[in-house]
Design a protein around this motif. Structure first.
Motif, PDB file in Angstrom:
ATOM      1  N   GLY A 183       0.813  -1.207   0.000  1.00 44.73           N
ATOM      2  CA  GLY A 183       0.000   0.000   0.000  1.00 44.73           C
ATOM      3  C   GLY A 183       0.845   1.254   0.000  1.00 44.73           C
ATOM      4  N   PHE A 184       0.158   2.412  -0.028  1.00 44.89           N
ATOM      5  CA  PHE A 184       0.865   3.693  -0.055  1.00 44.89           C
ATOM      6  C   PHE A 184       1.689   3.938   1.202  1.00 44.89           C
ATOM      7  CE2 PHE A 184      -2.823   4.385  -2.864  1.00 44.89           C
ATOM      8  CZ  PHE A 184      -2.155   4.744  -4.012  1.00 44.89           C
ATOM      9  N   ASP A 185       1.272   3.347   2.319  1.00 50.16           N
ATOM     10  CA  ASP A 185       1.991   3.562   3.576  1.00 50.16           C
ATOM     11  C   ASP A 185       3.123   2.562   3.778  1.00 50.16           C
ATOM     12  OD1 ASP A 185       0.522   1.281   3.992  1.00 50.16           O
ATOM     13  OD2 ASP A 185      -0.578   2.025   5.735  1.00 50.16           O
ATOM     14  N   GLN A 209      -3.141  -4.549  -9.124  1.00 55.45           N
ATOM     15  CA  GLN A 209      -3.018  -3.149  -8.708  1.00 55.45           C
ATOM     16  C   GLN A 209      -3.063  -2.253  -9.931  1.00 55.45           C
ATOM     17  OE1 GLN A 209       0.415  -3.824  -5.702  1.00 55.45           O
ATOM     18  NE2 GLN A 209      -0.677  -2.027  -4.932  1.00 55.45           N
ATOM     19  N   HIS A 239      -2.239   3.615 -10.066  1.00 55.44           N
ATOM     20  CA  HIS A 239      -2.137   4.463  -8.874  1.00 55.44           C
ATOM     21  C   HIS A 239      -1.774   3.660  -7.632  1.00 55.44           C
ATOM     22  CE1 HIS A 239      -3.953   7.605 -11.303  1.00 55.44           C
ATOM     23  NE2 HIS A 239      -4.974   6.817 -11.568  1.00 55.44           N
ATOM     24  N   GLY A 240      -1.754   2.345  -7.723  1.00 54.21           N
ATOM     25  CA  GLY A 240      -1.426   1.518  -6.577  1.00 54.21           C
ATOM     26  C   GLY A 240      -2.623   0.967  -5.835  1.00 54.21           C
ATOM     27  N   TYR A 257      -8.766   0.940  -1.352  1.00 51.77           N
ATOM     28  CA  TYR A 257      -8.076   2.203  -1.583  1.00 51.77           C
ATOM     29  C   TYR A 257      -7.028   2.497  -0.518  1.00 51.77           C
ATOM     30  CZ  TYR A 257     -11.421   3.339  -5.252  1.00 51.77           C
ATOM     31  OH  TYR A 257     -12.157   3.325  -6.410  1.00 51.77           O
ATOM     32  N   ARG A 258      -7.255   2.024   0.706  1.00 47.22           N
ATOM     33  CA  ARG A 258      -6.292   2.265   1.780  1.00 47.22           C
ATOM     34  C   ARG A 258      -6.009   0.963   2.496  1.00 47.22           C
ATOM     35  NH1 ARG A 258      -8.018   7.004   5.631  1.00 47.22           N
ATOM     36  NH2 ARG A 258      -5.902   6.561   6.378  1.00 47.22           N
ATOM     37  N   THR A 259      -4.753   0.749   2.836  1.00 47.67           N
ATOM     38  CA  THR A 259      -4.333  -0.483   3.484  1.00 47.67           C
ATOM     39  C   THR A 259      -5.112  -0.712   4.772  1.00 47.67           C
ATOM     40  OG1 THR A 259      -2.111  -0.150   2.601  1.00 47.67           O
ATOM     41  CG2 THR A 259      -2.346  -1.747   4.381  1.00 47.67           C
ATOM     42  N   SER A 307       8.969  -3.655  -2.527  1.00 48.83           N
ATOM     43  CA  SER A 307       8.419  -2.407  -2.005  1.00 48.83           C
ATOM     44  C   SER A 307       9.086  -1.212  -2.674  1.00 48.83           C
ATOM     45  CB  SER A 307       8.618  -2.339  -0.486  1.00 48.83           C
ATOM     46  OG  SER A 307       9.995  -2.239  -0.176  1.00 48.83           O
ATOM     47  N   ARG A 308       8.532  -0.044  -2.413  1.00 48.13           N
ATOM     48  CA  ARG A 308       9.072   1.169  -3.018  1.00 48.13           C
ATOM     49  C   ARG A 308      10.501   1.454  -2.587  1.00 48.13           C
ATOM     50  NH1 ARG A 308       3.788   1.750  -2.106  1.00 48.13           N
ATOM     51  NH2 ARG A 308       2.459   2.683  -3.701  1.00 48.13           N
TER      52      ARG A 308
END
Length: 499
Positions: free
Chosen positions: A162-164, A209, A212-213, A240-242, A463-464
Motif C-alpha cells: 500500500g501507499f503507507d 493493482q 495508482h497503486g 483504496y487504503r491499506t 516495495s518502493r
C-alpha cells in the motif's frame, strides 16, 4: 487435505488428482455401492504409493433432512484447513435445444459440490478459521494434475504493497476473501486473517493493482434467481487504503446475462489496466469464445462485447506491454495451443494471433515480471519458460521440478544491477526463487530453494524502498513470510516466520 464428495465414486476421482505428499482425508455424504467403495479404496492405496499419507478410512456423514447439517457436524470433528470439492458448475457435455438447457454428465455431482461448499462455508463462519477450497474437474477418462484440474485458477500476485509501505495478502476461502495486513512496514506483526464482506463468493480470486497503486479484486458471486435456480455473476471491489474496508462488490454481470444455465458455465475472469488507466475484464462465455468489458479512466463501463476467433478453455492471462497496451492470451479449448489477442492501437480493433510458439502445461500461464512477458511450464518438459510478442521462440528458464505457475517482480537491485526475481513451487511443493538480469533471460536464471513448502503458488512483492518479501500459505493454512536480508546485494532471505 479433506476431500468432500457426495459418494465414494466421486471421492475416488478427486483423490486421483492429489499432489505427491499431500495428506488426504475423505468425507462422503453417502456410502455408495460396493463397487464405488472399492474404487475409493484403490484410489487411496494408489495415493499412498505416491507418498500421500492417508490417516484412517473415509468418513460417511449420511444424509440429513436439514440440508447440510450432517456434513457440518462431520466437519466440526475433522476441522479441515484445506478442502477439495468437485466442480459445482461443470462444463456441459451437450445441449438440449428443445428444453433450452445444457446436458451434464453427472448433475448430482455438481449438486453435491454445492451442498458441500455450503457446509464448508457454514463451518468457516462458525469456527472463525479460514478454510481454503479447491474445486476440481474430476473425470474418469482424463488424467489431470492438481493445477490443470482446478475449476478456479490459483490466485497469483496475491501479496501487495500500500501507499503507507504496509503489505496486504488476499486469498479466497470458502466463506469469501480473507485478508492479512502488516501492522508496520517491514514488521513481523500482522493483523488477520480477516474475512472481508462478500456473501456467496465462489472460491476464486484475481488481484491486480492499478497504475495508482489501488488494489482491485475480481471474483464470481452466486445469487438466487427470483424464479428459482442460481445466477453466477462477475463482481469487482477495490481497496483504496491499506487495512480499510473494501468498496462494496459491484456486479459486472455475465457475458450470458439472464440465463441461469449459461451464466453458471462461464469462465473465471481476468483483468488488466492499460497505460491510460482503463480496466479491461475478460471472461470465457458459454460458447467458449471470449467476452470483455472496459472501464475508462473516468469510471464508465462499456457493455459486454465479444471477441471472435478460436474457442478457448478456462485459462485467460492478461499482460500489459511497455507501451501500455493490454493483450490477452488463452489456451485453446480443443488443443494445447495458445491464442493471443492484441489491438492495433489504443482503442483499435482486436486482432487474433494463432502463431504463439509455445505449448504450456494447463494452469501454468501467468504474466511475467517485465512488461508484455508471459511465464509458463512447457507441456513436454515441465521446464519454466518465458515468451513475449515478437519473439520467434520462448526461452527456457531451467528448473523443471515442481508444478504450477510462476510469478515474479522486477527492479530488484543486486550489486547495482537490475534483476527480475521469479518464484515458483519446486520439488515436493518447496518454494523456489530464481533471478535473471532484466531484459536478459537468455543469460540464464539462478535458482535456489527458499525453504518453505506451500500448496499454492508463492507470492513476491518489491516495495518502493527496494525490500523484497516472499509469502506462502503453508500446508497448515497459515500465512508465512520471509524478507530479503539486503536491499542491495545477494538474494538471501531471512528465516520464515508464521503469522
Amino acid at each position: 487435505m479433506t476431500v468432500v464428495a457426495g459418494g465414494p465414486g466421486d471421492a475416488a476421482l478427486l483423490v486421483a488428482t492429489e499432489d505427491h505428499g499431500t495428506e488426504i482425508r475423505v468425507l462422503c455424504v453417502g456410502e455408495g455401492s460396493k463397487d464405488e467403495r472399492a474404487a475409493l479404496e484403490r484410489a487411496l492405496a494408489e495415493a499412498s504409493r505416491r507418498g500421500c499419507p492417508v490417516p484412517g478410512g473415509p468418513t460417511f456423514a449420511g444424509r440429513d433432512p436439514d440440508g447440510h447439517g450432517a456434513l457440518l457436524r462431520a466437519l466440526r470433528e475433522l476441522r479441515p484447513g484445506w478442502v477439495r470439492l468437485a466442480d459445482p458448475d461443470p462444463e456441459r457435455v451437450g445441449y438440449d435445444e428443445g428444453a433450452g438447457v445444457p446436458v451434464h454428465e453427472d448433475p448430482e455431482r455438481a449438486a453435491a459440490a454445492l451442498e458441500a461448499l455450503a457446509a464448508v462455508r457454514a463451518y468457516q463462519l462458525e469456527s472463525g478459521t479460514p478454510v481454503f477450497v479447491d474445486c476440481r474437474r474430476a473425470a474418469a477418462d482424463e488424467k489431470l494434475d492438481a493445477g490443470s484440474a482446478s475449476r478456479y485458477p490459483r490466485t497469483k500476485h496475491w501479496l501487495t504493497e500500500g501507499f503507507d509501505g504496509r503489505l496486504t495478502a488476499f486469498l479466497p476461502s470458502a466463506a469469501g476473501v480473507v485478508r492479512w495486513v502488516q501492522s508496520e512496514p517491514e514488521g513481523a506483526d500482522w493483523l488477520g486473517p480477516e474475512l472481508l464482506p462478500g456473501p456467496r463468493l465462489m472460491p476464486g480470486l484475481s488481484v491486480v493493482q492499478d497504475p495508482h497503486g489501488f488494489v482491485h479484486l475480481l471474483a464470481l458471486r452466486r445469487t438466487v434467481r427470483g424464479g428459482g435456480g442460481d445466477d453466477v455473476e462477475i463482481v469487482h471491489a477495490v481497496q483504496y487504503r491499506t487495512g480499510q474496508p473494501l468498496t462494496p462488490w459491484h456486479s459486472l454481470g455475465s457475458p450470458n446475462p439472464g440465463d441461469r444455465y449459461k451464466s453458471r458455465e462461464g469462465g473465471f475472469p481476468a483483468m488488466a489496466f492499460d497505460g491510460a488507466g482503463g480496466l479491461l475484464v475478460f471472461a470465457r462465455n458459454f460458447g467458449h469464445s471470449v467476452s470483455y468489458r472496459h472501464q475508462s479512466s473516468d469510471g464508465a463501463w462499456t457493455p459486454w462485447q465479444h471477441l471472435s476467433g478460436l474457442r478457448v478453455a478456462d485459462e485467460l492471462v492478461t499482460v500489459t506491454t511497455g507501451r501500455g497496451e493490454v493483450e490477452l492470451l488463452a489456451r485453446a479449448r480443443d488443443s494445447d495451443a495458445v491464442v493471443r489477442w492484441a489491438r492495433s492501437g489504443p482503442g483499435g480493433a482486436w486482432a487474433e494471433d494463432r502463431s504463439v510458439p509455445f505449448t504450456p502445461v494447463r494452469g501454468t500461464m501467468s504474466a511475467g515480471p517485465e512488461p508484455g512477458t508471459v511465464l509458463f511450464r512447457d507441456l513436454l518438459t515441465n521446464e519454466p519458460g518465458i515468451w513475449w510478442p515478437g519473439a520467434a521462440a520462448p526461452l527456457p528458464l531451467g528448473g523443471a521440478e515442481g508444478s504450477g505457475p510462476l510469478t515474479g517482480v522486477r527492479g530488484v537491485d543486486v550489486d547495482g544491477w537490475a534483476y527480475a526475481l521469479l518464484v515458483r513451487s519446486g520439488l515436493g511443493g518447496e518454494s523456489t526463487v530464481g533471478a535473471y538480469a532484466e531484459g536478459r533471460p537468455d543469460a540464464g536464471v539462478w535458482w535456489s530453494a527458499a525453504g518453505k513448502d506451500t500448496p499454492l503458488p508463492p507470492a513476491a512483492v518489491r516495495s518502493r524502498n527496494g525490500m523484497v518479501t516472499l509469502a506462502v500459505l503453508t500446508a497448515g493454512a497459515r500465512l508465512a513470510v520471509a524478507h530479503r536480508k539486503s536491499r542491495k546485494s545477494g538474494l538471501e532471505f531471512d528465516s520464515w516466520y508464521t503469522v
